[in-house]
Scaffold this active site. Structure first.
Site, PDB file in Angstrom:
ATOM      1  N   CYS A   1       0.830  -1.195   0.000  1.00  0.00           N
ATOM      2  CA  CYS A   1       0.000   0.000   0.000  1.00  0.00           C
ATOM      3  C   CYS A   1       0.875   1.260   0.000  1.00  0.00           C
ATOM      4  O   CYS A   1       1.767   1.419   0.804  1.00  0.00           O
ATOM      5  CB  CYS A   1      -0.950   0.075   1.174  1.00  0.00           C
ATOM      6  SG  CYS A   1      -2.171  -1.220   1.203  1.00  0.00           S
TER       7      CYS A   1
ATOM      8  N   ARG B   1       6.342  -0.925  -4.221  1.00  0.00           N
ATOM      9  CA  ARG B   1       5.952  -1.460  -2.919  1.00  0.00           C
ATOM     10  C   ARG B   1       5.030  -2.668  -3.048  1.00  0.00           C
ATOM     11  O   ARG B   1       4.840  -3.404  -2.092  1.00  0.00           O
ATOM     12  CB  ARG B   1       5.244  -0.369  -2.109  1.00  0.00           C
ATOM     13  CG  ARG B   1       6.139   0.797  -1.778  1.00  0.00           C
ATOM     14  CD  ARG B   1       5.343   1.941  -1.223  1.00  0.00           C
ATOM     15  NE  ARG B   1       4.851   1.683   0.111  1.00  0.00           N
ATOM     16  CZ  ARG B   1       5.522   1.914   1.223  1.00  0.00           C
ATOM     17  NH1 ARG B   1       6.744   2.403   1.152  1.00  0.00           N
ATOM     18  NH2 ARG B   1       5.006   1.672   2.404  1.00  0.00           N
TER      19      ARG B   1
ATOM     20  N   TRP C   1      -2.615  -3.039  -1.661  1.00  0.00           N
ATOM     21  CA  TRP C   1      -2.202  -4.445  -1.646  1.00  0.00           C
ATOM     22  C   TRP C   1      -3.218  -5.133  -0.759  1.00  0.00           C
ATOM     23  O   TRP C   1      -3.256  -4.898   0.453  1.00  0.00           O
ATOM     24  CB  TRP C   1      -0.793  -4.553  -1.074  1.00  0.00           C
ATOM     25  CG  TRP C   1      -0.173  -5.916  -1.195  1.00  0.00           C
ATOM     26  CD1 TRP C   1       0.509  -6.400  -2.270  1.00  0.00           C
ATOM     27  CD2 TRP C   1      -0.145  -6.942  -0.198  1.00  0.00           C
ATOM     28  NE1 TRP C   1       0.944  -7.683  -2.012  1.00  0.00           N
ATOM     29  CE2 TRP C   1       0.568  -8.040  -0.744  1.00  0.00           C
ATOM     30  CE3 TRP C   1      -0.634  -7.058   1.101  1.00  0.00           C
ATOM     31  CZ2 TRP C   1       0.785  -9.219  -0.048  1.00  0.00           C
ATOM     32  CZ3 TRP C   1      -0.422  -8.233   1.790  1.00  0.00           C
ATOM     33  CH2 TRP C   1       0.288  -9.302   1.219  1.00  0.00           C
TER      34      TRP C   1
ATOM     35  N   ASN D   1      -3.070   2.748   4.818  1.00  0.00           N
ATOM     36  CA  ASN D   1      -2.087   1.676   4.740  1.00  0.00           C
ATOM     37  C   ASN D   1      -2.087   0.991   6.092  1.00  0.00           C
ATOM     38  O   ASN D   1      -1.993   1.670   7.109  1.00  0.00           O
ATOM     39  CB  ASN D   1      -0.708   2.285   4.441  1.00  0.00           C
ATOM     40  CG  ASN D   1       0.401   1.244   4.436  1.00  0.00           C
ATOM     41  OD1 ASN D   1       0.139   0.048   4.450  1.00  0.00           O
ATOM     42  ND2 ASN D   1       1.634   1.708   4.430  1.00  0.00           N
ATOM     43  N   GLY D   2      -2.202  -0.323   6.134  1.00  0.00           N
ATOM     44  CA  GLY D   2      -2.139  -1.018   7.419  1.00  0.00           C
ATOM     45  C   GLY D   2      -3.388  -1.820   7.680  1.00  0.00           C
ATOM     46  O   GLY D   2      -4.168  -2.115   6.779  1.00  0.00           O
TER      47      GLY D   2
ATOM     48  N   GLU E   1      18.983 -17.992  -0.550  1.00  0.00           N
ATOM     49  CA  GLU E   1      18.688 -16.713  -1.201  1.00  0.00           C
ATOM     50  C   GLU E   1      18.471 -16.913  -2.706  1.00  0.00           C
ATOM     51  O   GLU E   1      17.561 -16.335  -3.303  1.00  0.00           O
ATOM     52  CB  GLU E   1      19.840 -15.725  -0.931  1.00  0.00           C
ATOM     53  CG  GLU E   1      19.778 -14.415  -1.700  1.00  0.00           C
ATOM     54  CD  GLU E   1      18.496 -13.617  -1.475  1.00  0.00           C
ATOM     55  OE1 GLU E   1      17.724 -13.933  -0.554  1.00  0.00           O
ATOM     56  OE2 GLU E   1      18.259 -12.678  -2.252  1.00  0.00           O
TER      57      GLU E   1
ATOM     58  N   LYS F   1      15.054 -15.957  -4.838  1.00  0.00           N
ATOM     59  CA  LYS F   1      14.994 -15.075  -6.028  1.00  0.00           C
ATOM     60  C   LYS F   1      14.200 -15.741  -7.141  1.00  0.00           C
ATOM     61  O   LYS F   1      13.358 -15.130  -7.779  1.00  0.00           O
ATOM     62  CB  LYS F   1      16.395 -14.777  -6.572  1.00  0.00           C
ATOM     63  CG  LYS F   1      17.271 -13.742  -5.919  1.00  0.00           C
ATOM     64  CD  LYS F   1      16.732 -12.364  -5.824  1.00  0.00           C
ATOM     65  CE  LYS F   1      15.814 -12.232  -4.673  1.00  0.00           C
ATOM     66  NZ  LYS F   1      16.136 -11.571  -3.496  1.00  0.00           N
TER      67      LYS F   1
ATOM     68  N   GLU G   1      10.479 -15.953  -6.267  1.00  0.00           N
ATOM     69  CA  GLU G   1       9.803 -14.655  -6.228  1.00  0.00           C
ATOM     70  C   GLU G   1       9.404 -14.154  -7.603  1.00  0.00           C
ATOM     71  O   GLU G   1       8.301 -13.667  -7.789  1.00  0.00           O
ATOM     72  CB  GLU G   1      10.743 -13.594  -5.622  1.00  0.00           C
ATOM     73  CG  GLU G   1      10.841 -13.581  -4.126  1.00  0.00           C
ATOM     74  CD  GLU G   1      11.831 -12.528  -3.648  1.00  0.00           C
ATOM     75  OE1 GLU G   1      12.994 -12.512  -4.128  1.00  0.00           O
ATOM     76  OE2 GLU G   1      11.461 -11.715  -2.796  1.00  0.00           O
TER      77      GLU G   1
ATOM     78  N   HIS H   1      18.786 -37.520   2.874  1.00  0.00           N
ATOM     79  CA  HIS H   1      17.891 -37.764   4.007  1.00  0.00           C
ATOM     80  C   HIS H   1      16.445 -37.435   3.663  1.00  0.00           C
ATOM     81  O   HIS H   1      15.622 -37.280   4.562  1.00  0.00           O
ATOM     82  CB  HIS H   1      18.362 -36.964   5.228  1.00  0.00           C
ATOM     83  CG  HIS H   1      19.746 -37.345   5.659  1.00  0.00           C
ATOM     84  ND1 HIS H   1      20.067 -38.612   6.105  1.00  0.00           N
ATOM     85  CD2 HIS H   1      20.911 -36.649   5.660  1.00  0.00           C
ATOM     86  CE1 HIS H   1      21.358 -38.664   6.389  1.00  0.00           C
ATOM     87  NE2 HIS H   1      21.896 -37.493   6.119  1.00  0.00           N
TER      88      HIS H   1
ATOM     89  N   LYS I   1       7.190  -4.808  -1.771  1.00  0.00           N
ATOM     90  CA  LYS I   1       8.582  -4.484  -1.435  1.00  0.00           C
ATOM     91  C   LYS I   1       8.711  -4.142   0.032  1.00  0.00           C
ATOM     92  O   LYS I   1       9.679  -4.498   0.692  1.00  0.00           O
ATOM     93  CB  LYS I   1       9.023  -3.294  -2.294  1.00  0.00           C
ATOM     94  CG  LYS I   1      10.452  -2.846  -2.067  1.00  0.00           C
ATOM     95  CD  LYS I   1      11.396  -3.726  -2.816  1.00  0.00           C
ATOM     96  CE  LYS I   1      12.844  -3.337  -2.637  1.00  0.00           C
ATOM     97  NZ  LYS I   1      13.708  -4.500  -2.930  1.00  0.00           N
TER      98      LYS I   1
HETATM   99  C1  G6P Z   1       9.504  -8.387   1.414  1.00  0.00           C
HETATM  100  C2  G6P Z   1      10.244  -8.264   0.119  1.00  0.00           C
HETATM  101  C3  G6P Z   1      11.544  -9.032   0.201  1.00  0.00           C
HETATM  102  C4  G6P Z   1      12.344  -8.572   1.401  1.00  0.00           C
HETATM  103  C5  G6P Z   1      11.546  -8.675   2.703  1.00  0.00           C
HETATM  104  C6  G6P Z   1      12.238  -8.013   3.878  1.00  0.00           C
HETATM  105  O1  G6P Z   1       9.050  -9.684   1.597  1.00  0.00           O
HETATM  106  O2  G6P Z   1       9.460  -8.741  -0.937  1.00  0.00           O
HETATM  107  O3  G6P Z   1      12.285  -8.772  -0.973  1.00  0.00           O
HETATM  108  O4  G6P Z   1      13.497  -9.345   1.506  1.00  0.00           O
HETATM  109  O5  G6P Z   1      10.302  -8.010   2.521  1.00  0.00           O
HETATM  110  O6  G6P Z   1      12.281  -6.633   3.676  1.00  0.00           O
HETATM  111  P1  G6P Z   1      13.283  -5.637   4.366  1.00  0.00           P
HETATM  112  O7  G6P Z   1      12.912  -4.292   3.834  1.00  0.00           O
HETATM  113  O8  G6P Z   1      13.036  -5.741   5.863  1.00  0.00           O
HETATM  114  O9  G6P Z   1      14.660  -6.048   4.028  1.00  0.00           O
END
Ligand code: G6P
Length: 605
Positions: free
Chosen positions: A2, A27, A74, A100-101, A482, A486, A489, A505, A600
């Site tokens: 949002c 965002r 969102w 927002n929230g 990680e 990626k 996502e 295992h 984001k």
């Molecule tokens: C969201 C984003 C991720 C990010 C995570 C943590 O899930 O989509 O890309 O790693 O938040 O965000 P931050 O701003 O705390 O690193």
């Protein structure tokens, strides 16, 4: 998650709002809307599902105004629909609200105060705007007082609100709690935004808002009141960022630009955090706080959590301080038994992640010291922690984090070096951080310069697979997690990162003919073992791809990484995996920067 924008005092309100919303697209959102008022009785409410481009198509040439509010939603309460998009409006079309929230007690408010009101959406936001209207009409309150009274009825909530009253159409009312919202100060106009990035074309001077404050904004005045109604004076802060930095230039997507920026981020960090002789420049206060700690607790979410996993190894190696890494949303409600003298490090690109903030609130309440490592100056986690180190990565717009991850690791390395050295740890004394950051910068450059090879790999092996696995041991496992995130996502391939020793295992059962298995091999001690594990998957039909440090490379390896200290290899090994995810998403025709369902900046728990 949002985004909120607002402006008062500009004939260009529609353009300012739409440009601002476009800057907040990163965002994450699924619908958007604006409300504008021209001060002479004409007003317009336009909302649409999908992208800002879709909203723009709905906005006819007649839509104009000098005061307005805008929102990217969102979905939390209620499906994605035009009715649920913001601004939400009161039943008499008097009040317009963006939010927002999450309001926790919205059901109770609805049944206690609004049982006679017809609702047109499923949102908690509509409950608040109807409540404001009800209080204004039935208790004969002006917009300000009705807003303040409504806020007192909200329980346990995180919110950012921006309200307009049709009867007082040049005024914006703002309030926030645990949610980012800034006021931008202009000459004869003022703006409101969730993130300064949204308004850099209008102003560089912003006012920070505190939880519980109520702000009344007109074109030439800004009145801030604390929760008891006392007037608050506050200086603006200057955001020293060029609006162009937030443009993607000739790049098709921000993510590729941000991957390519990583060598420069490494150089910038060396410039900011190292002296001319290459020694870390970290404040004595921070170092002495950390030196007193008997254990470091690193807390983060998503990619930041993964950067924390690498940090653990750096801190334990260079400082001999036991270090734990925790997922914020788990730590907040299942706190581990703490050591006698804990020190907390919060990793957060945005500095706004609600899950991490929940932990920080508890840490502060218990009186422990903490450090936030973030990319955003003045963000909530930065303000509320004892210390801050900034990532200096420049704005990261793509939802999938890349340069913030590598910047977080580089800062952890600099900090671990400083802390270890201040404690006369020999390993830290021998660790030449300046040389390493230099090698990392040129190493990343070499990898991104050869991106066409990785693009080919993506085309050959990833476009038609429904799953893929990254495997590795120790630091290579941390990077595998990680790397898999990626790919998930942005390309929607079901990807997992496995500790390669664990395959036999259980997880090796998942391997089918042609399943891509990518082995990350940068640690001498475990290189042979991971290679054997790769062979085991190949024997069961897997398509093997290797990402290997130069000193461990063999004929036939796919991606060979320039050599750096073993502790720093994540900074290189992650880069091909970022590119692999990028090209897979690109060639599947997906929206690389704005993957479905993701945001984001995750400002709700
Ligand atoms: C969201 C984003 C991720 C990010 C995570 C943590 O899930 O989509 O890309 O790693 O938040 O965000 P931050 O701003 O705390 O690193």
């Amino acid at each position: 998650m949002c985004g909120i924008v607002g402006v008062t005092g500009s004939d260009n309100a529609v353009k300012i709002l739409l440009d601002g919303l476009q800057k907040l697209e990163y965002r994450g959102y699924d619908s958007a809307g604006i409300y504008v008022n021209d001060q002479s009785g004409e007003d317009y409410l336009v909302k649409e599902k999908g992208r800002i481009a879709d909203l723009k198509r709905e906005i006819g040439p007649d839509v104009h105004g000098s005061t307005g509010i805008g929102h990217t939603r969102w979905a939390t309460h209620g499906v994605v629909s035009v009715d649920n998009a913001h601004p939400q409006v009161s039943k008499d079309n008097r009040f317009y609200l963006v939010h927002n929230g999450v309001i926790d007690n919205f059901q109770e408010l609805k049944s206690d105060y609004l049982s006679d009101v017809p609702f047109t959406s499923q949102t908690d936001t509509e409950v608040v705007v109807q409540l404001i209207d009800k209080l204004a009409v039935e208790e004969n309150l002006n917009a300000h007082d009705a807003f303040v009274k409504a806020l007192t009825l909200l329980k346990g909530s995180s919110y950012g609100f921006l309200l307009m009253d049709r009867e007082d159409p040049d005024t914006l009312y703002v309030a926030k709690n645990k949610s980012p919202l800034l006021v931008g100060v202009g000459d004869g106009f003022n703006v409101v935004c969730s993130d300064a990035l949204a308004m850099l074309r209008e102003t560089h001077d912003f006012l920070e808002l505190m939880d519980g404050e109520v702000v009344t904004i007109k074109p030439d005045s800004i009145k801030i009141e604390d929760k008891d109604g006392n007037l608050v004076e506050r200086d603006t802060f200057h955001v020293d960022m060029n609006a162009d930095e937030t443009d993607k230039g000739t790049y098709p997507f921000y993510m590729l630009k941000e991957i390519d920026e990583q060598p420069n981020v490494m150089r910038k960090l060396a410039q900011v955090y190292l002296s001319e002789t290459g020694e870390p420049v970290i404040s004595d206060k921070l170092l002495s706080s950390m030196k007193q700690a008997d254990r470091i607790y690193i807390v983060g979410a998503g990619t930041s959590y993964h950067a924390g996993l690498v940090g653990k190894r750096l801190f334990e190696n260079l400082t001999q301080t036991p270090t734990e890494v925790h997922i914020s949303s788990e730590f907040a409600y299942e706190q581990p038994i703490l050591s006698k003298k804990p020190f907390f490090i919060f990793l957060s690109q945005s500095g706004e992640t609600a899950d991490s903030r929940e932990v920080l609130v508890n840490v502060n309440a218990a009186g422990y010291e903490s450090l936030t490592i973030t990319n955003v100056q003045n963000s909530t986690l930065s303000r509320e922690a004892t210390y801050t180190l900034l990532l200096h990565a420049g704005p990261e717009i793509a939802v999938a984090s890349t340069k913030a991850y590598t910047a977080q690791i580089a800062i952890e390395a600099i900090l671990a070096k400083a802390l270890g050295e201040s404690d006369n740890q020999i390993v830290a004394q021998r660790f030449d951080i300046r040389q390493q950051l230099g090698l990392v910068a040129t190493g990343i450059q070499a990898i991104v310069d050869a991106k066409s090879e990785i693009e080919q790999l993506a085309k050959d092996d990833f476009l038609n697979t429904s799953n893929a696995f990254y495997i590795g041991r120790s630091l290579d496992w941390s990077v595998s997690l990680e790397a898999a995130l990626k790919l998930k996502e942005i390309s929607y391939v079901q990807a997992e990162g496995f500790a390669s020793g664990e395959l036999k295992h259980g997880t090796i059962a998942l391997i089918e003919e042609g399943t891509p298995v990518i082995g990350i091999i940068t640690q001498a001690k475990t290189a042979g073992l991971t290679r054997s594990n790769l062979q085991e998957t190949m024997a069961r039909g897997a398509k093997i791809i290797t990402i290997v440090s130069e000193n461990l490379a063999k004929n036939g390896d796919n991606i060979v990484l320039p050599e750096v200290d073993e502790l720093m290899t994540p900074l290189l090994s992650v880069v091909p995996t970022q590119l692999l995810a990028y090209y897979t998403s690109l060639h599947k025709g997906l929206d690389v920067d704005k993957p479905r369902n993701l945001a984001k900046s995750v400002t709700v728990e």
